[in-house]
Enzyme design. Structure first.
Site, PDB file in Angstrom:
ATOM      1  N   GLU A  21       0.752  -1.317  -0.087  1.00 34.05           N
ATOM      2  CA  GLU A  21       0.113  -0.017   0.008  1.00 34.05           C
ATOM      3  C   GLU A  21       0.781   1.313  -0.086  1.00 34.05           C
ATOM      4  O   GLU A  21       0.293   2.292  -0.583  1.00 34.05           O
ATOM      5  CB  GLU A  21      -1.036  -0.145   1.263  1.00 34.05           C
ATOM      6  CG  GLU A  21      -2.302   0.353   0.924  1.00 34.05           C
ATOM      7  CD  GLU A  21      -3.235   0.072   2.133  1.00 34.05           C
ATOM      8  OE1 GLU A  21      -4.234  -0.963   1.988  1.00 34.05           O
ATOM      9  OE2 GLU A  21      -3.395   0.942   2.865  1.00 34.05           O
ATOM     10  N   HIS A  65       6.764 -26.898  -0.274  1.00 36.78           N
ATOM     11  CA  HIS A  65       5.997 -27.759  -1.249  1.00 36.78           C
ATOM     12  C   HIS A  65       4.876 -26.927  -2.015  1.00 36.78           C
ATOM     13  O   HIS A  65       3.733 -27.813  -2.117  1.00 36.78           O
ATOM     14  CB  HIS A  65       5.368 -28.862  -0.052  1.00 36.78           C
ATOM     15  CG  HIS A  65       6.358 -29.625   0.625  1.00 36.78           C
ATOM     16  ND1 HIS A  65       7.079 -30.588   0.335  1.00 36.78           N
ATOM     17  CD2 HIS A  65       7.055 -29.277   1.718  1.00 36.78           C
ATOM     18  CE1 HIS A  65       7.961 -30.922   1.035  1.00 36.78           C
ATOM     19  NE2 HIS A  65       8.036 -30.115   2.240  1.00 36.78           N
ATOM     20  N   LYS A 110     -13.926   1.767  -2.958  1.00 35.93           N
ATOM     21  CA  LYS A 110     -14.701   2.057  -1.773  1.00 35.93           C
ATOM     22  C   LYS A 110     -15.906   2.854  -2.261  1.00 35.93           C
ATOM     23  O   LYS A 110     -16.948   2.829  -1.758  1.00 35.93           O
ATOM     24  CB  LYS A 110     -13.842   2.855  -0.933  1.00 35.93           C
ATOM     25  CG  LYS A 110     -12.996   2.405   0.293  1.00 35.93           C
ATOM     26  CD  LYS A 110     -12.622   3.529   1.080  1.00 35.93           C
ATOM     27  CE  LYS A 110     -11.446   3.113   1.978  1.00 35.93           C
ATOM     28  NZ  LYS A 110     -10.825   3.840   2.954  1.00 35.93           N
TER      29      LYS A 110
HETATM   30  O1  PA5 Z   1      -2.931   1.694   5.850  1.00 35.21           O
HETATM   31  C1  PA5 Z   1      -4.022   2.455   5.749  1.00 35.21           C
HETATM   32  O2  PA5 Z   1      -4.339   3.834   5.696  1.00 35.21           O
HETATM   33  C2  PA5 Z   1      -5.336   1.362   5.758  1.00 35.21           C
HETATM   34  O3  PA5 Z   1      -5.125  -0.077   5.312  1.00 35.21           O
HETATM   35  C3  PA5 Z   1      -6.409   1.613   6.724  1.00 35.21           C
HETATM   36  O4  PA5 Z   1      -5.773   1.116   7.785  1.00 35.21           O
HETATM   37  C4  PA5 Z   1      -7.419   0.833   6.265  1.00 35.21           C
HETATM   38  O5  PA5 Z   1      -8.252   1.299   5.406  1.00 35.21           O
HETATM   39  C5  PA5 Z   1      -8.416   1.028   7.681  1.00 35.21           C
HETATM   40  O6  PA5 Z   1      -8.719   2.327   7.783  1.00 35.21           O
HETATM   41  P1  PA5 Z   1      -9.422   2.923   8.942  1.00 35.21           P
HETATM   42  O7  PA5 Z   1      -8.577   2.653  10.288  1.00 35.21           O
HETATM   43  O8  PA5 Z   1      -9.334   4.683   8.610  1.00 35.21           O
HETATM   44  O9  PA5 Z   1     -10.703   2.332   9.392  1.00 35.21           O
END
Ligand code: PA5
Length: 451
Positions: free
Chosen positions: A282, A311, A424
């Site tokens: 990410e 494996h 989203k």
């Molecule tokens: O790293 C990130 O920003 C995302 O993976 C968030 O943690 C995830 O989308 C969850 O977001 P939030 O904590 O706002 O619910």
């Protein structure tokens, strides 16, 4: 102290491998990046310079004492760090131990996905009256976290319990619906520092509270993280794990190795690979550079478990395309040891009988890394002399810093995630959330090819 072995990264038998000279050529660039990190500390580093976040957790310890179960409700960066800490630092059968065996500490469950079978399985297996739910969301608006919050709140109310006594919110200090509800109903909350994003937040109250509830020494986690930061800032490139991780991955990426496998030879450490997978993906998978050029970069992180995936995956890693750089996670000290008994008078089993399982597993690691090298594939190794809080705290900080450094090398912003947004918005539209009508794919005309 955590140890790093880069020998098989620089081996001259690796075709088109990276050289020490290439590292040297980048050393002043790295120096500047580290100087900048030190001067303009990113949020995940800034938290180390105060005890505020540890104290905020210690301050609510009394609130936990009447419970047996601690359920995290959150997803992505609001769940993966918790899962990693729990599985790495507590016995893998933690939730099956009696309260005495757990020294009175709480069982830990994580509700991240919105799969009804999964959510029901957790809720069915706990006594709601003896459960505290920690709803974690930085934005306070993530659909999965909010849906699961509503589900658990509904159950708390169905049992006739007071939600205020069974809920703790961990969220942004000012924004989001969780903060609003907490203010209106006086629900206990912990703050997530404004300048720390989800995947970098494991050492904030996001990860600290559940860790503390399970009896993990969170001060030692901080000690490890602080040690890793100091080392990263002070040391030259050859004694600097974060810088070398970032630079070797970056240089190999330039040579076509666009997959980063993290293969743990320990079921416990496997959960750190899971945490790393999100952090690397990410943070570094981005369409645009900082100067707004379309670059579509990113190295795909893959997690693997030794010996199990020998494996399943190793055939590909050895003989498949030259597109991977592999990181092994090794422990020199398992919590338990199992001796393989002398059961048969059978020659073909004698090499096993009398040895230990850990001996076999660590031999398999040596076998795999040597075979990879013979096939011309680069690997490095992170060695845990012991799996404890100090070493895990180091691991977390070394990898967060490596990600920040790699972000600079790739010239992208590692702290945003614009690519997550569109999906989203379409989901919101499908679920009827006002303001998102334009994203409803049901309204789009498109020829469908469905069999
Ligand atoms: O790293 C990130 O920003 C995302 O993976 C968030 O943690 C995830 O989308 C969850 O977001 P939030 O904590 O706002 O619910």
């Amino acid at each position: 102290m955590l140890k790093f072995d880069f020998t098989n990264i620089f081996n001259s038998d690796i075709p088109n491998g990276i050289t020490k000279d290439e590292i040297e050529q980048n050393s002043s660039k790295i120096k500047n990046i580290l100087k900048d990190i030190n001067e303009n500390k990113p949020g995940f580093v800034e938290i180390l310079f105060t005890n505020k976040w540890l104290d905020s957790v210690f301050n609510i310890k009394n609130f936990l004492k009447d419970f047996d179960n601690f359920v995290i409700v959150g997803i992505g960066g609001s769940a993966l760090g918790n899962i990693a800490l729990q599985n790495t630092l507590k016995p893998l059968n933690w939730n099956f131990l009696s309260k005495e065996e757990r020294n009175g500490h709480l069982r830990i469950f994580v509700i991240d996905n919105v799969d009804p079978d999964y959510v029901a399985a957790i809720l069915d297996s706990i006594d709601i009256k003896r459960t505290i739910f920690n709803v974690i969301s930085k934005s306070g608006s993530t659909a999965e976290a909010m849906a699961n919050y509503l589900v658990v709140r509904g159950i708390i109310e169905t049992y006739g319990l007071n939600p205020k006594e069974h809920l703790i919110f961990t969220t942004d200090p000012k924004n989001g619906v969780l903060r609003k509800i907490a203010n209106e109903e006086n629900i206990k909350t912990l703050e997530i520092p404004e300048n720390v994003g989800g995947r970098f937040s494991v050492l904030t109250p996001v990860g600290l509270l559940s860790a503390f509830a399970a009896g993990i020494n969170i001060e030692k986690l901080y000690e490890g993280a602080r040690y890793a930061f100091e080392r990263t800032i002070k040391e030259d490139i050859w004694n600097n794990p974060s810088a070398l991780i970032a630079l070797t991955h970056y240089l190999y990426y330039q040579k076509g190795r666009n997959i980063s496998v993290m293969m743990a030879y320990s079921n416990k450490l496997y959960y750190l690979a899971d945490w790393y997978r999100q952090l690397w993906a990410e943070s570094l998978g981005k369409a645009y550079s900082k100067d707004n050029q379309k670059i579509n970069v990113g190295q795909t992180p893959v997690k693997a478990l030794g010996a199990t995936d020998q494996h399943s995956q190793i055939q590909l890693y050895n003989e498949g395309p030259d597109d991977k750089i592999i990181t092994f996670l090794k422990t020199e000290c398992f919590d338990r040891n199992i001796k393989i008994p002398q059961v048969h008078n059978e020659k073909s089993l004698n090499y096993l009988q009398g040895k230990t399982l850990s001996q076999l597993l660590n031999s398999e690691l040596i076998g795999t890394e040597s075979a990879l090298l013979k096939h011309g594939k680069p690997s490095l190794k992170v060695i845990f002399p012991k799996i404890d809080e100090f070493n895990v705290g180091q691991f977390i900080m070394y990898y967060e810093l490596a990600t920040a450094i790699a972000g600079e090398l790739f010239n992208i912003n590692p702290y945003d995630q614009p690519g997550v947004e569109l999906g989203k918005k379409i989901t919101y539209a499908l679920m009827g959330r006002p303001g998102f009508e334009e994203y409803n794919i049901g309204n789009q005309k498109q020829e469908r090819i469905e069999l």
